[in-house]
Design an enzyme around this catalytic site. Sequence first.
Site: not given
Ligand code: AP5
Ligand code: ZN
Length: 214
Positions: A13, A89, A128, A161, A172
């Site tokens: 994402k 979410r 990452r 992170r 997660r």
């Molecule tokens: P990356 O693009 O960074 O992944 P991502 O989909 O953004 O994954 P996240 O871990 O950020 O998602 P998340 O939903 O767990 O965390 P968030 O910050 O939203 O890619 C990951 C890695 O893979 C990178 O190193 C990249 O280079 C590599 N990569 C990417 N694409 C690739 C490909 N095609 N091939 C190979 N490698 C690749 O949320 C964090 C926390 O915040 C949650 O756990 C929750 O506690 C809280 N939170 C956030 N939003 C809410 C909400 N709406 N409601 C409640 N709690 C929330």
């Molecule tokens: Zn992310």
Amino acid sequence: LRMILIGPPGAGKGTQAPNLVEKFDAAHLATGDMLRSQIAKGTALGVAAKEIMDNGGLVSDDIMVGMIKDELTNNPACKNGFILDGFPRTIPQAEKLDQMLKEQGTPLQAAIELKVDDDLLVARITGRLIHQASGRSYHKLFNPPKVPMTDDVTGEPLVQRSDDNEESLKKRLTAYHDQTEPIVDFYKKTGIWSGVDASQQPATVWEDILKALN
Ligand code: AP5
Ligand code: ZN
């Protein structure tokens, strides 16, 4: 363009959102990045959120809906459209968003699901690296920065992170399957859903996102 990106932790994402921002001149609203900035500032919300995030849980719907409502109403960058990353979410978050946007007369135009099997995500998450201030993400092997441990744009150091370890990832993923995946059916019913195979190379995933938007 007004759209949401749905997908498990590590689906890509945060990697694909900047492509969409550039192409459609839209704002990138990443709720995880917003929470991490609260943590960095040491606010009361940040302190409470850090514990939940490190434990792989979800922050309350009320707090998250309030945060997005504030952005959509007060951030001028959203006028041209927005890419929601990490929100909604849960079903209640999706319903509230729907209601909010309907009232403004600006409904969502697309919901793209980035689909990847769980077993590919461990390597993505544990390798990452992020640039804290911007939320830009890299990968030690799959998307390395030009200079090791250094952000390409600012030259500032990269960090890992605190929720990017196998133990937090497991929780997660459980939260994703139990609480977030149901929103896929919600958007399938409204007719704006498309699925993309996000296990492919990032450039191929990007091509498929563009195809899905056409
Ligand atoms: P990356 O693009 O960074 O992944 P991502 O989909 O953004 O994954 P996240 O871990 O950020 O998602 P998340 O939903 O767990 O965390 P968030 O910050 O939203 O890619 C990951 C890695 O893979 C990178 O190193 C990249 O280079 C590599 N990569 C990417 N694409 C690739 C490909 N095609 N091939 C190979 N490698 C690749 O949320 C964090 C926390 O915040 C949650 O756990 C929750 O506690 C809280 N939170 C956030 N939003 C809410 C909400 N709406 N409601 C409640 N709690 C929330
Ligand atoms: Zn992310």
